[in-house]
Design a protein around this motif. Structure first.
Motif, PDB file in Angstrom:
ATOM      1  N   GLU A 172       0.819  -1.214   0.000  1.00 28.64           N
ATOM      2  CA  GLU A 172       0.000   0.000   0.000  1.00 28.64           C
ATOM      3  C   GLU A 172       0.847   1.256   0.000  1.00 28.64           C
ATOM      4  N   GLN A 173       2.099   1.153   0.486  1.00 30.24           N
ATOM      5  CA  GLN A 173       2.969   2.329   0.581  1.00 30.24           C
ATOM      6  C   GLN A 173       3.650   2.679  -0.745  1.00 30.24           C
ATOM      7  N   LEU A 174       3.494   1.846  -1.744  1.00 29.19           N
ATOM      8  CA  LEU A 174       4.214   2.059  -3.008  1.00 29.19           C
ATOM      9  C   LEU A 174       3.441   3.037  -3.892  1.00 29.19           C
ATOM     10  N   LYS A 175       3.410   4.276  -3.491  1.00 27.12           N
ATOM     11  CA  LYS A 175       2.614   5.290  -4.183  1.00 27.12           C
ATOM     12  C   LYS A 175       3.148   5.623  -5.570  1.00 27.12           C
ATOM     13  N   HIS A 176       4.414   5.280  -5.846  1.00 28.02           N
ATOM     14  CA  HIS A 176       4.996   5.567  -7.166  1.00 28.02           C
ATOM     15  C   HIS A 176       4.816   4.412  -8.145  1.00 28.02           C
ATOM     16  N   LEU A 177       4.216   3.307  -7.678  1.00 27.99           N
ATOM     17  CA  LEU A 177       4.127   2.099  -8.503  1.00 27.99           C
ATOM     18  C   LEU A 177       3.238   2.326  -9.720  1.00 27.99           C
ATOM     19  N   ARG A 178       3.788   1.988 -10.902  1.00 31.87           N
ATOM     20  CA  ARG A 178       3.046   2.087 -12.156  1.00 31.87           C
ATOM     21  C   ARG A 178       2.715   0.727 -12.749  1.00 31.87           C
ATOM     22  N   TYR A 179       3.494  -0.284 -12.393  1.00 29.35           N
ATOM     23  CA  TYR A 179       3.372  -1.604 -13.023  1.00 29.35           C
ATOM     24  C   TYR A 179       3.397  -2.658 -11.934  1.00 29.35           C
ATOM     25  N   LEU A 180       2.359  -3.500 -11.874  1.00 30.77           N
ATOM     26  CA  LEU A 180       2.287  -4.562 -10.871  1.00 30.77           C
ATOM     27  C   LEU A 180       1.809  -5.841 -11.550  1.00 30.77           C
ATOM     28  N   SER A 181       2.630  -6.901 -11.457  1.00 29.32           N
ATOM     29  CA  SER A 181       2.272  -8.198 -12.028  1.00 29.32           C
ATOM     30  C   SER A 181       2.164  -9.225 -10.915  1.00 29.32           C
ATOM     31  N   LEU A 182       1.025  -9.909 -10.866  1.00 27.55           N
ATOM     32  CA  LEU A 182       0.784 -10.990  -9.904  1.00 27.55           C
ATOM     33  C   LEU A 182       0.402 -12.264 -10.650  1.00 27.55           C
ATOM     34  N   CYS A 183       0.882 -12.411 -11.858  1.00 31.28           N
ATOM     35  CA  CYS A 183       0.515 -13.556 -12.694  1.00 31.28           C
ATOM     36  C   CYS A 183       0.872 -14.875 -12.006  1.00 31.28           C
ATOM     37  N   ARG A 184       0.006 -15.851 -12.192  1.00 32.54           N
ATOM     38  CA  ARG A 184       0.202 -17.215 -11.694  1.00 32.54           C
ATOM     39  C   ARG A 184       0.177 -17.318 -10.170  1.00 32.54           C
ATOM     40  N   SER A 185      -0.216 -16.274  -9.486  1.00 36.85           N
ATOM     41  CA  SER A 185      -0.283 -16.344  -8.030  1.00 36.85           C
ATOM     42  C   SER A 185      -1.513 -17.142  -7.600  1.00 36.85           C
ATOM     43  N   LYS A 186      -1.576 -17.491  -6.321  1.00 38.07           N
ATOM     44  CA  LYS A 186      -2.702 -18.248  -5.775  1.00 38.07           C
ATOM     45  C   LYS A 186      -3.670 -17.348  -5.008  1.00 38.07           C
ATOM     46  N   ILE A 187      -3.575 -16.073  -5.252  1.00 40.83           N
ATOM     47  CA  ILE A 187      -4.432 -15.115  -4.552  1.00 40.83           C
ATOM     48  C   ILE A 187      -5.898 -15.370  -4.910  1.00 40.83           C
ATOM     49  N   LYS A 188      -6.752 -15.355  -3.879  1.00 38.51           N
ATOM     50  CA  LYS A 188      -8.187 -15.570  -4.092  1.00 38.51           C
ATOM     51  C   LYS A 188      -8.936 -14.243  -4.200  1.00 38.51           C
ATOM     52  N   GLU A 189      -8.535 -13.282  -3.400  1.00 36.65           N
ATOM     53  CA  GLU A 189      -9.158 -11.962  -3.441  1.00 36.65           C
ATOM     54  C   GLU A 189      -8.068 -10.908  -3.500  1.00 36.65           C
ATOM     55  N   LEU A 190      -8.201 -10.004  -4.413  1.00 36.46           N
ATOM     56  CA  LEU A 190      -7.249  -8.888  -4.478  1.00 36.46           C
ATOM     57  C   LEU A 190      -7.636  -7.888  -3.401  1.00 36.46           C
ATOM     58  N   PRO A 191      -6.743  -7.615  -2.447  1.00 32.51           N
ATOM     59  CA  PRO A 191      -7.118  -6.771  -1.304  1.00 32.51           C
ATOM     60  C   PRO A 191      -7.493  -5.349  -1.712  1.00 32.51           C
ATOM     61  N   GLU A 192      -8.310  -4.729  -0.887  1.00 31.88           N
ATOM     62  CA  GLU A 192      -8.841  -3.395  -1.168  1.00 31.88           C
ATOM     63  C   GLU A 192      -7.742  -2.350  -1.216  1.00 31.88           C
ATOM     64  N   PHE A 193      -6.645  -2.562  -0.465  1.00 29.11           N
ATOM     65  CA  PHE A 193      -5.610  -1.524  -0.429  1.00 29.11           C
ATOM     66  C   PHE A 193      -4.907  -1.342  -1.780  1.00 29.11           C
ATOM     67  N   VAL A 194      -5.078  -2.293  -2.700  1.00 29.66           N
ATOM     68  CA  VAL A 194      -4.484  -2.134  -4.037  1.00 29.66           C
ATOM     69  C   VAL A 194      -5.058  -0.899  -4.732  1.00 29.66           C
ATOM     70  N   THR A 195      -6.295  -0.543  -4.426  1.00 26.45           N
ATOM     71  CA  THR A 195      -6.918   0.621  -5.075  1.00 26.45           C
ATOM     72  C   THR A 195      -6.294   1.933  -4.620  1.00 26.45           C
ATOM     73  N   ASP A 196      -5.466   1.895  -3.568  1.00 30.93           N
ATOM     74  CA  ASP A 196      -4.769   3.107  -3.122  1.00 30.93           C
ATOM     75  C   ASP A 196      -3.501   3.377  -3.932  1.00 30.93           C
ATOM     76  N   LEU A 197      -3.147   2.449  -4.825  1.00 30.52           N
ATOM     77  CA  LEU A 197      -1.983   2.665  -5.704  1.00 30.52           C
ATOM     78  C   LEU A 197      -2.436   3.590  -6.825  1.00 30.52           C
ATOM     79  N   CYS A 198      -2.481   4.855  -6.517  1.00 34.47           N
ATOM     80  CA  CYS A 198      -3.165   5.842  -7.367  1.00 34.47           C
ATOM     81  C   CYS A 198      -2.480   6.074  -8.703  1.00 34.47           C
TER      82      CYS A 198
END
Length: 493
Positions: A296-322
């Motif tokens: 959530e602290q990565l405010k400068h993040l432009r590119y995020l890849s989670l391919c092939r992960s086992k995540i079931k729900e993408l957490p709400e804090f991802v929407t703070d990556l403005c």
């Protein structure tokens, strides 16, 4: 083991040690090209399409340039690609007399002066794009559209003529320019003739690493203590490592972190990103089941890849990556829920959700993401949850491929026409799908329901300008012409 008796195996390498380790029965050391073959290769690239009497002055200078390449084909190709763009005598003489030929470069670096000339002749923006390629390991397939997205994440793609709407197209031009200069090779194309990926020759990779002054690095990590980070951009080959190398947990310099191999890593330390606050590109294509909240602290993040992960729900804090531009969730087969607040991510340009088989609804408000270029699938929501098809109305920048699923959920025929598919002029492949139904189930719907579905299809009105394929799937009883508006139509029941 499956070869016929008497077959031979030819192994090529630039290292004598490799040849000796392979216990070859015969080691043949290739010689450099002879002068006549050097000139044929150079002339084919640099002077193709010209007659000898039209370029006698260039031939005289070109023959001297070729001798400086010392019979190395890669050097000849690079210079030939450079000079074919400018067939003026003064420029060719400028290349011939360049001081780079006299630079004292250690032999261990393996840097060819001809390649350096080709690099320094590039405009500044292409030099930066080229240097970035050294973040990938040698012999790595470089995916064209992924490289462009990484360039975008770091603000490398710039042009006075560029608008926010066409930055991807300019990035693709940059890529093609590097290919034209022979700094990328082995280009592969899709069935429509579009280049989709390529490689970088080992010597060119050495050049990219040399000119980047160690700012980009790729390394293989065998254990958690073998990593030393002294760069801003890092890719790791961590296929046998079960946890993030501990030195990364205290690193503050990184702007790029890519995990490029399939890995069994299942968990990340929650504190990992406390120090990596300036990351712009992050690839966590591992088997992790949960994202650490420190992302959530990565405010400068432009590119995020989670391919092939086992995540079931993408957490709400991802929407703070403005500032996020690219979110890759390809092949996340356990993923069933995206954050409800995704409508806040107005800078998102690429939402890649191919092969997320359990993701059957998208969050409400997705239609506000008017910057989206990529939305591989759009499952229509039902009366209680999920996006309605009319939310496609303002997503007119969508490009490439789009699959609209669960069309049987469109209860209001007017919603189909409100989607305004005909305005998505950059779509190349469009799929219109319903859930699996047997022929008997379709017949049981009755005439009214069949007429409603027919009206839904008619209301969608696909774009005609650039569409190459229209796929209509799992709709029994509807007859469609095999060629509509100049594009192919594929229909399956």
């Amino acid at each position: 083991m499956g070869a016929a008796s008497g077959s031979k195996v030819v192994v090529t390498t630039r290292s004598c040690q490799v040849a000796e380790a392979m216990e070859m029965t015969l080691i043949h050391k290739l010689c450099v090209l002879c002068d006549s073959d050097c000139w044929k290769l150079f002339k084919y690239i640099a002077l193709k399409g010209t007659k000898e009497e039209e370029c006698r002055e260039l031939i005289e200078v070109g023959e001297k340039i070729v001798k400086r390449c010392k019979g190395i084909p890669l050097a000849i190709r690079a210079l030939g690609s450079l000079l074919r763009c400018t067939r003026t005598k003064w420029y060719w003489e400028h290349v011939l007399e360049s001081e780079i030929w006299e630079w004292d470069i250690p032999k261990d670096d393996g840097i060819l002066p001809a390649l350096l000339l080709s690099y320094y002749s590039l405009p500044l923006h292409l030099q930066r794009c080229f240097s970035f390629c050294s973040v990938f390991p040698k012999d790595h397939w470089i995916i064209k559209n992924e490289l462009v997205k990484l360039w975008m994440a770091h603000g490398i793609i710039k042009s006075e003529k560029a608008k926010k709407d066409d930055i991807e197209e300019i990035g693709e031009i940059y890529f093609d320019d590097l290919l034209t200069h022979s700094l990328l090779q082995d280009a592969e194309k899709d069935k429509y003739g579009n280049i989709v990926r390529c490689k970088m020759h080992d010597l060119v990779h050495d050049l990219a690493a040399f000119v980047s002054s160690g700012d980009y690095h790729s390394m293989e990590v065998e254990n958690s203590e073998s990593l030393s980070v002294n760069c801003h951009h890092l890719s790791l080959l961590v296929s046998d490592v079960l946890s993030i190398p501990s030195p990364l947990c205290n690193e503050k310099r990184l702007r790029t972190l890519l995990l490029l191999c399939h890995t069994r890593m299942e968990a990340l330390p929650d504190s990992l990103f406390n120090h990596l606050r300036f990351l712009r590109a992050l690839d966590l294509s591992t088997q992790i089941e949960n994202l650490p909240s420190s992302i959530e602290q990565l405010k400068h993040l432009r590119y995020l890849s989670l391919c092939r992960s086992k995540i079931k729900e993408l957490p709400e804090f991802v929407t703070d990556l403005c500032n996020l531009q690219t979110l890759k969730l390809i092949n996340c087969r356990n993923l069933h829920t995206l954050p409800s607040g995704m409508s806040k991510m107005v800078r998102l340009r690429h939402l890649e959700i191919q092969w997320t088989v359990k993701l059957i609804v998208l969050p409400n408000g997705l239609g506000r993401l008017t910057s989206l270029r990529t939305l591989c699938k759009f499952p229509v929501g039902d009366e209680n949850r999920g996006c309605k098809i009319r939310e496609l109305k303002d997503l007119n920048l969508l490009r490439g491929e789009l699959s609209i699923e669960n069309l049987e959920r469109v209860m209001n025929v007017n919603d189909a026409s409100e989607a305004e598919l005909h305005k998505k002029s950059d779509l190349h492949i469009l799929s219109l799908c319903c859930n699996d139904k047997s022929d008997e189930e379709w017949r049981m719907l009755g005439n009214d329901e069949m007429e409603r579905m027919k009206s839904v299809l008619e209301g969608l009105r696909p774009p005609y300008s650039n569409l190459k394929e229209l796929k209509i799937k799992k709709l029994c009883g509807f007859q469609v012409s095999p060629l509509v508006g100049g594009f192919k139509v594929f229909q399956s029941s």
